[in-house]
Design a protein around this motif. Structure first.
Motif, PDB file in Angstrom:
ATOM      1  N   ASP A 246      10.865   2.584  -6.773  1.00  0.00           N
ATOM      2  CA  ASP A 246       9.127   1.370  -7.169  1.00  0.00           C
ATOM      3  C   ASP A 246       9.418  -0.286  -6.641  1.00  0.00           C
ATOM      4  N   ASP A 249       8.917   0.066  -2.856  1.00  0.00           N
ATOM      5  CA  ASP A 249       7.653   0.452  -3.223  1.00  0.00           C
ATOM      6  C   ASP A 249       7.126  -1.250  -2.996  1.00  0.00           C
ATOM      7  N   THR A 389       3.830  -0.720 -16.394  1.00  0.00           N
ATOM      8  CA  THR A 389       5.552  -0.888 -15.436  1.00  0.00           C
ATOM      9  C   THR A 389       4.666  -1.516 -14.067  1.00  0.00           C
ATOM     10  N   ALA A 391       5.292  -0.087 -11.196  1.00  0.00           N
ATOM     11  CA  ALA A 391       5.364   0.926 -10.330  1.00  0.00           C
ATOM     12  C   ALA A 391       2.963   0.619 -10.776  1.00  0.00           C
TER      13      ALA A 391
END
Length: 555
Positions: A246, A249, A389, A391
């Motif tokens: 995560d 990213d 989240t 993400a």
């Protein structure tokens, strides 16, 4: 420009003293500010008022002496005026700003770099979420603050290492193991009572299912203490792997991931406790062991070993921070959530008790993020498993929007983050507003090249066409960038770069709405304006890179 003007003013003061007009050779520091009103000039100083007591003269007389002795051989000053009780306002020649553009083009992606840090070794630790569940938006804001601060400090000449501290020891990991163990037994058909203190999210069920598939039902039917340990280690490892992914990213990588458990495995916590006992800094009371933090500025002493013999988080935190300094870092910065404010005095005390200066340890406290959707709040609770989240947010709005918006306010102020606003391709979206400047200038340059107008080499004399008020305003905005970077580094406040970029974007949009860059009937003006807007593009790119945000060529 400020440095040039400061030198001229100090030289004028020295000349006035030499000629007997200023009686004292003691001069104060020259402070130059940009007046709020354009009618007050480009730069202003109150030096004459500051020196009135030392020189035993009226401020206006001092100001007159300074102006009379200015030796502006370079011709950067258009005119001066004395305002109010003794302010000196300086009006700068438009052409004196042109070298700023040359500097930007020559230094390119290094424009704004400074040597403020002089190689000082700094460690900045951030995010450091317990491996008990996915990262949420609060971790995202802390991550953006920590990562951008590290970028800015590096650009300011510091030797920076980014670290993630894995809290893989203690009660929360035990609770994680119990949560997975109970969900596993539940999936195998056993009747279980799932306490409210356990982690409730669906990810716990997923982890339990993975363990059943890997180890079979035998794991959940063997000795409970052994099963809990396996569940805890497996779950923590999988969650950490998810956190790494995560964060990547989100544009964050760490130089080092440091395990809390490794401190216990190496016996460092126990060794440090004994050392502090030997120094008389840890004592026993009511069956527990207490650290004398009150002797180092804390409001009271703190427990490091409980009555049951288990160490507290504070005990391992003491050892962890000692280990940081032992690794050669001259300054240590932690990025914490605002709810840890009360923890700072005891950690400052621990650092000092360990033989280091209190000012070698700093904490950036990051306030909460209020996540909204079209103005309506989204409830978040990690333990209850009801949260957006990090993400999910990054997937929905993109890395650039998430990082930029997290940095639109000082980290010590609460932040409203509207998911729908972050997706809009309008000027209401702050990251779109700034990135669009870079993309628009890229489009202008592509059209210029298609028309056969390549930038090429531009001589200072070629910039004489940049003589309007808007030209000067835009160049002055570009000239502020190095100071904005240095201030952001000195104060460790990355939002200053965001503020700067937003202001520069506003200056550009104003300029673009009033002036054509590509003028078919005036090649000289076109070349000069291309040179100007390309400098804007470079500075936008440089600033965005410090924030970990991309500078798109097309939008």
């Amino acid at each position: 420009m400020k440095n040039q003007l400061k030198e001229l003013i100090l030289a004028a003061a020295a000349a006035a003293h030499k000629n007997g007009i200023l009686p004292s050779s003691e001069f104060c520091e020259v402070l130059l500010e940009e007046p709020k009103a354009d009618s007050h000039g480009d730069l202003s100083t109150n030096m004459a008022m500051q020196m009135a007591k030392t020189q035993r003269m009226a401020p206006r007389k001092i100001a007159e002496a300074l102006i009379d002795h200015l030796d502006d051989t370079a011709g950067i000053i258009q005119r001066t005026e004395i305002a109010g009780p003794g302010f000196i306002n300086f009006f700068i020649q438009p052409s004196a700003w042109h070298p700023v553009l040359t500097t930007i083009h020559e230094q390119d992606d290094q424009y704004g770099r400074c040597d403020l840090g002089q190689g000082t070794r700094i460690q900045i630790e951030f995010v450091s979420s317990n491996p008990t569940g996915p990262l949420h938006v609060g971790h995202g804001r802390g991550g953006a603050v920590g990562d951008s601060t590290a970028n800015i400090l590096r650009f300011c000449g510091y030797d920076v290492q980014k670290e993630y501290y894995i809290n893989d020891s203690g009660r929360q990991i035990q609770t994680l193991g119990l949560s997975v163990y109970l969900r596993g037994r539940e999936q195998l058909g056993h009747s279980v009572e799932f306490p409210d203190t356990c982690y409730q999210g669906d990810y716990i069920r997923d982890l339990a299912g993975e363990l059943i598939e890997r180890d079979g039902k035998e794991l959940f039917e063997k000795d409970e203490s052994e099963a809990l340990m396996v569940c805890a280690r497996y779950a923590a490892g999988k969650i950490i792997d998810g956190m790494r992914a995560d964060l990547v990213d989100f544009g964050i990588t760490f130089d080092n991931w440091f395990s809390e458990q490794s401190l216990y495995d190496a016996g460092k916590v126990e060794t440090d406790i004994q050392d502090f006992k030997n120094k008389g800094l840890i004592y026993e009371k009511e069956g527990a062991q207490w650290f004398k933090t009150s002797a180092f500025g804390d409001e009271k002493d703190r427990v490091v070993v409980r009555q049951n013999g288990q160490t507290t988080y504070f005990a391992s935190d003491i050892t962890y921070h000692k280990d940081k300094f032992a690794r050669g870092f001259e300054k240590v910065i932690d990025v914490w959530g605002a709810d840890h404010h009360g923890y700072i005095p005891r950690m400052k005390a621990a650092v000092e008790a360990s033989g280091y200066r209190r000012d070698q340890f700093d904490v950036l406290l990051v306030q909460l993020v209020n996540l909204l959707r079209d103005g309506q709040p989204i409830a978040m609770s990690t333990r209850a498993g009801k949260f957006e989240t990090l993400a999910e947010v990054v997937k929905e709005v993109g890395r650039d929007a998430a990082r930029f918006i997290f940095l639109t306010r000082h980290y010590d102020s609460p932040l409203d983050f509207d998911l729908e606003l972050a997706k809009r391709k309008t000027n209401d979206n702050p990251v779109y507003y700034v990135q669009y400047v870079h993309a628009r200038i890229a489009s202008i340059r592509r059209k210029a090249e298609a028309d056969g107008l390549k930038l090429g080499t531009v001589e200072p004399s070629d910039l004489s066409a940049l003589d309007t008020g808007e030209d000067v305003t835009l160049i002055k905005a570009l000239a502020r960038y190095p100071e904005a970077v240095q201030t952001a580094g000195a104060l460790m406040e990355p939002h200053r770069i965001t503020y700067y970029l937003t202001a520069l974007a506003k200056n550009f949009h104003t300029y673009y709405n009033r002036h054509r860059v590509l003028c078919e009937d005036d090649l000289e003006l076109t070349r000069a304006r291309l040179y100007l807007v390309t400098a804007v593009q470079k500075v936008i790119r440089n600033g965005l890179s410090l924030l970990g945000v991309s500078a798109p060529e097309r939008m």
